[in-house]
Scaffold this motif. Structure first.
Motif, PDB file in Angstrom:
ATOM      1  N   PRO A  52      69.204  27.957  67.698  1.00  0.00           N
ATOM      2  CA  PRO A  52      68.723  27.738  69.069  1.00  0.00           C
ATOM      3  C   PRO A  52      67.580  26.720  69.087  1.00  0.00           C
ATOM      4  O   PRO A  52      66.687  26.751  68.243  1.00  0.00           O
ATOM      5  N   ALA A  53      67.633  25.806  70.047  1.00  0.00           N
ATOM      6  CA  ALA A  53      66.596  24.785  70.185  1.00  0.00           C
ATOM      7  C   ALA A  53      66.712  24.181  71.573  1.00  0.00           C
ATOM      8  O   ALA A  53      67.719  24.370  72.268  1.00  0.00           O
TER       9      ALA A  53
ATOM     10  N   ALA B 109      84.154  16.818  55.644  1.00  0.00           N
ATOM     11  CA  ALA B 109      83.668  16.954  57.015  1.00  0.00           C
ATOM     12  C   ALA B 109      82.148  16.989  57.010  1.00  0.00           C
ATOM     13  O   ALA B 109      81.529  17.604  56.134  1.00  0.00           O
ATOM     14  N   PHE B 110      81.541  16.341  57.988  1.00  0.00           N
ATOM     15  CA  PHE B 110      80.088  16.375  58.127  1.00  0.00           C
ATOM     16  C   PHE B 110      79.626  17.735  58.652  1.00  0.00           C
ATOM     17  O   PHE B 110      80.307  18.372  59.455  1.00  0.00           O
ATOM     18  N   ASP B 111      78.445  18.164  58.175  1.00  0.00           N
ATOM     19  CA  ASP B 111      77.771  19.291  58.822  1.00  0.00           C
ATOM     20  C   ASP B 111      76.339  18.921  59.235  1.00  0.00           C
ATOM     21  O   ASP B 111      75.590  19.773  59.717  1.00  0.00           O
ATOM     22  N   TRP B 112      75.995  17.643  59.052  1.00  0.00           N
ATOM     23  CA  TRP B 112      74.731  17.107  59.570  1.00  0.00           C
ATOM     24  C   TRP B 112      74.890  15.595  59.637  1.00  0.00           C
ATOM     25  O   TRP B 112      75.260  14.969  58.652  1.00  0.00           O
ATOM     26  N   LYS B 113      74.619  15.045  60.804  1.00  0.00           N
ATOM     27  CA  LYS B 113      74.835  13.614  60.968  1.00  0.00           C
ATOM     28  C   LYS B 113      74.011  13.093  62.136  1.00  0.00           C
ATOM     29  O   LYS B 113      74.040  13.646  63.230  1.00  0.00           O
TER      30      LYS B 113
ATOM     31  N   THR C  56      72.903  10.347  67.912  1.00  0.00           N
ATOM     32  CA  THR C  56      73.244  11.664  67.382  1.00  0.00           C
ATOM     33  C   THR C  56      74.735  11.963  67.527  1.00  0.00           C
ATOM     34  O   THR C  56      75.502  11.151  68.042  1.00  0.00           O
ATOM     35  N   TRP C  57      75.095  13.144  67.102  1.00  0.00           N
ATOM     36  CA  TRP C  57      76.508  13.498  66.898  1.00  0.00           C
ATOM     37  C   TRP C  57      76.778  14.856  67.537  1.00  0.00           C
ATOM     38  O   TRP C  57      76.021  15.805  67.346  1.00  0.00           O
ATOM     39  N   ARG C  58      77.850  14.939  68.286  1.00  0.00           N
ATOM     40  CA  ARG C  58      78.211  16.166  68.986  1.00  0.00           C
ATOM     41  C   ARG C  58      79.674  16.503  68.691  1.00  0.00           C
ATOM     42  O   ARG C  58      80.571  16.129  69.461  1.00  0.00           O
ATOM     43  N   PRO C  59      79.926  17.198  67.590  1.00  0.00           N
ATOM     44  CA  PRO C  59      81.314  17.506  67.229  1.00  0.00           C
ATOM     45  C   PRO C  59      81.939  18.518  68.184  1.00  0.00           C
ATOM     46  O   PRO C  59      81.249  19.325  68.815  1.00  0.00           O
ATOM     47  N   GLU C  60      83.252  18.478  68.258  1.00  0.00           N
ATOM     48  CA  GLU C  60      83.993  19.450  69.049  1.00  0.00           C
ATOM     49  C   GLU C  60      84.030  20.796  68.312  1.00  0.00           C
ATOM     50  O   GLU C  60      83.772  20.876  67.105  1.00  0.00           O
ATOM     51  N   ALA C  61      84.363  21.843  69.028  1.00  0.00           N
ATOM     52  CA  ALA C  61      84.452  23.172  68.415  1.00  0.00           C
ATOM     53  C   ALA C  61      85.521  23.211  67.320  1.00  0.00           C
ATOM     54  O   ALA C  61      85.374  23.899  66.308  1.00  0.00           O
ATOM     55  N   ARG C  62      86.599  22.477  67.515  1.00  0.00           N
ATOM     56  CA  ARG C  62      87.676  22.381  66.520  1.00  0.00           C
ATOM     57  C   ARG C  62      88.161  20.942  66.469  1.00  0.00           C
ATOM     58  O   ARG C  62      88.499  20.362  67.500  1.00  0.00           O
ATOM     59  N   GLU C  63      88.161  20.361  65.279  1.00  0.00           N
ATOM     60  CA  GLU C  63      88.575  18.963  65.128  1.00  0.00           C
ATOM     61  C   GLU C  63      89.545  18.829  63.960  1.00  0.00           C
ATOM     62  O   GLU C  63      89.276  19.330  62.861  1.00  0.00           O
TER      63      GLU C  63
ATOM     64  N   ARG D 158      67.815  19.879  69.605  1.00  0.00           N
ATOM     65  CA  ARG D 158      69.118  20.366  69.144  1.00  0.00           C
ATOM     66  C   ARG D 158      70.028  19.235  68.683  1.00  0.00           C
ATOM     67  O   ARG D 158      70.859  19.414  67.787  1.00  0.00           O
ATOM     68  N   GLN D 159      69.866  18.061  69.254  1.00  0.00           N
ATOM     69  CA  GLN D 159      70.734  16.935  68.901  1.00  0.00           C
ATOM     70  C   GLN D 159      70.542  16.481  67.456  1.00  0.00           C
ATOM     71  O   GLN D 159      71.449  15.902  66.857  1.00  0.00           O
ATOM     72  N   PHE D 160      69.350  16.736  66.894  1.00  0.00           N
ATOM     73  CA  PHE D 160      69.028  16.228  65.564  1.00  0.00           C
ATOM     74  C   PHE D 160      69.221  17.271  64.463  1.00  0.00           C
ATOM     75  O   PHE D 160      69.028  16.956  63.288  1.00  0.00           O
ATOM     76  N   LYS D 161      69.593  18.488  64.828  1.00  0.00           N
ATOM     77  CA  LYS D 161      69.697  19.576  63.860  1.00  0.00           C
ATOM     78  C   LYS D 161      71.037  19.552  63.126  1.00  0.00           C
ATOM     79  O   LYS D 161      72.016  18.990  63.613  1.00  0.00           O
ATOM     80  N   PRO D 162      71.098  20.205  61.934  1.00  0.00           N
ATOM     81  CA  PRO D 162      72.394  20.378  61.273  1.00  0.00           C
ATOM     82  C   PRO D 162      73.361  21.154  62.157  1.00  0.00           C
ATOM     83  O   PRO D 162      72.944  21.967  62.995  1.00  0.00           O
TER      84      PRO D 162
END
Length: 379
Positions: A202-203, A161-165, A47-54, A208-212
């Protein structure tokens, strides 16, 4: 055997049994912990955990012109629904169909049609939502690249930019990879771009790791006088009331826009907001209202900033001209609501606007919103 010996023997057996049971319990506990750790490592790697600002890479050729204060700027926003077309009712549509993926032939048709419409309109900036990249459901296509190749002569600058990955999502209808992007194409030079994370649904920690992970794709275009214009692209989450994720996302968007406005930076934002304008909720049949609240969270933006279409346009006598969403639903035969918008700084002047409907109804479940603005003149 005497009574004392018998008691000692029994005590010894009991202690040995307890010892063996504790050893087994410890072994099983350690095994369970190992499995949990391995599952955690696996989920983390998939899964993917983007930063708040990239900061994002920008592709921009040297010959791209620079915006000039006071010039006209034509903008299009369009959710192209992963190039699926309109022959499906997908499992995650509001109508809850059985379809899981479009055919390669339908995606090829939609790709050509999206490119045709963009070439015909020739906007200066194109804001696209729901372009797949590496998703199992769409044959692992890089749809942004495919579209960019067809438009490279028009748009020397771009970012995405990705919004689901995720490399794997255990949802039975997916059971494989997902990859969905926002993309911005520009005739004019892009100075820099960034991805701004929005609040997520919220999850629990695992799901939560798999959500958009909805976001803002922010691009900053320099002006010839040294100032800049901010252009933002977004796709907000589709959640059912009373979930308040959309309210939180709209609030986060408003804070970004407020900051740009307070700095004197001209800006505009376009995208699929998944929210109704004033007056449309009561016009929908009860079955179609379930995805929306009677009080649209979008008022946080329209109370402050100009919107296209306006509430008067979207709910007035000519409202049919401003409908942007044609849901995948066998009970519907055309667009019936507005969920795609352009908002803009009061520093910009709206010249004209439209929703292109006539030849786009079979391309996506959303229709392109197009507007022409005048940038503020140099001080």
């Amino acid at each position: 055997m005497g009574l004392g010996s018998a008691l000692g023997y029994a005590r010894g057996n009991f202690c040995n049994a307890i010892s063996r049971a504790m050893t087994r319990l410890l072994r099983y506990t350690l095994l369970a912990l190992l499995i949990v750790c391995l599952m955690g490592v696996l989920i983390y790697s998939l899964t993917w955990r983007p930063e708040a600002r990239e900061a994002l890479p920008v592709s921009c050729s040297a010959q791209a012109p620079t915006l000039v204060p006071g010039q006209a700027l034509k903008v299009m926003t369009w959710n192209v629904q992963f190039l699926a077309g309109k022959r499906y009712v997908f499992w995650n549509d509001l109508a809850a169909g059985d379809d899981e993926s479009p055919t390669a032939e339908d995606m090829a048709f939609s790709l050509d049609e999206v490119a045709r419409v963009i070439r015909d309109e020739q906007p200066d900036i194109v804001l696209l939502q729901e372009l797949d990249d590496g998703a199992k459901a769409t044959g692992y296509q890089n749809q942004f690249k495919l579209l960019q190749e067809r438009l490279t002569d028009l748009y020397p600058c771009s970012t995405h930019a990705f919004d689901w990955k995720a490399d794997f999502v255990p949802e039975p209808h997916i059971f494989g990879s997902v990859g969905r992007q926002l993309a911005t194409l520009s005739r004019y030079r892009i100075g820099h771009a960034e991805r701004l994370q929005l609040p997520v649904v919220p999850a629990n920690l695992v799901s939560r790791q798999f959500k958009p992970k909805n976001a803002l794709l922010a691009t900053y275009l320099p002006l010839s006088d040294g100032a800049q214009v901010a252009v933002l692209n977004t796709h907000l989450d589709r959640v059912l009331p009373p979930d308040e994720t959309l309210q939180a996302q709209v609030g986060a968007v408003a804070k970004v826009l407020d900051k740009l406005e307070s700095r004197g930076t001209p800006w505009l934002i376009g995208g699929d907001f998944d929210l109704l304008p004033l007056g449309q909720y009561r016009r929908l049949p009860d079955a179609q209202r379930t995805a929306y609240a009677a009080d649209s969270a979008l008022h946080v933006l329209w109370d402050k900033y100009p919107m296209i279409p306006t509430n008067n346009e979207a709910s007035g006598a000519d409202r049919a001209r401003w409908l942007t969403h044609y849901p995948n639903d066998p009970g519907l035969n055309g667009p019936d609501r507005t969920v795609d918008y352009l908002f803009y700084s009061p520093r910009l002047k709206r010249v004209e606007a439209t929703v292109r409907q006539d030849d786009t109804l079979r391309i996506s479940d959303h229709l392109p919103v197009i507007a022409r603005f005048l940038l503020p003149a140099a001080p």
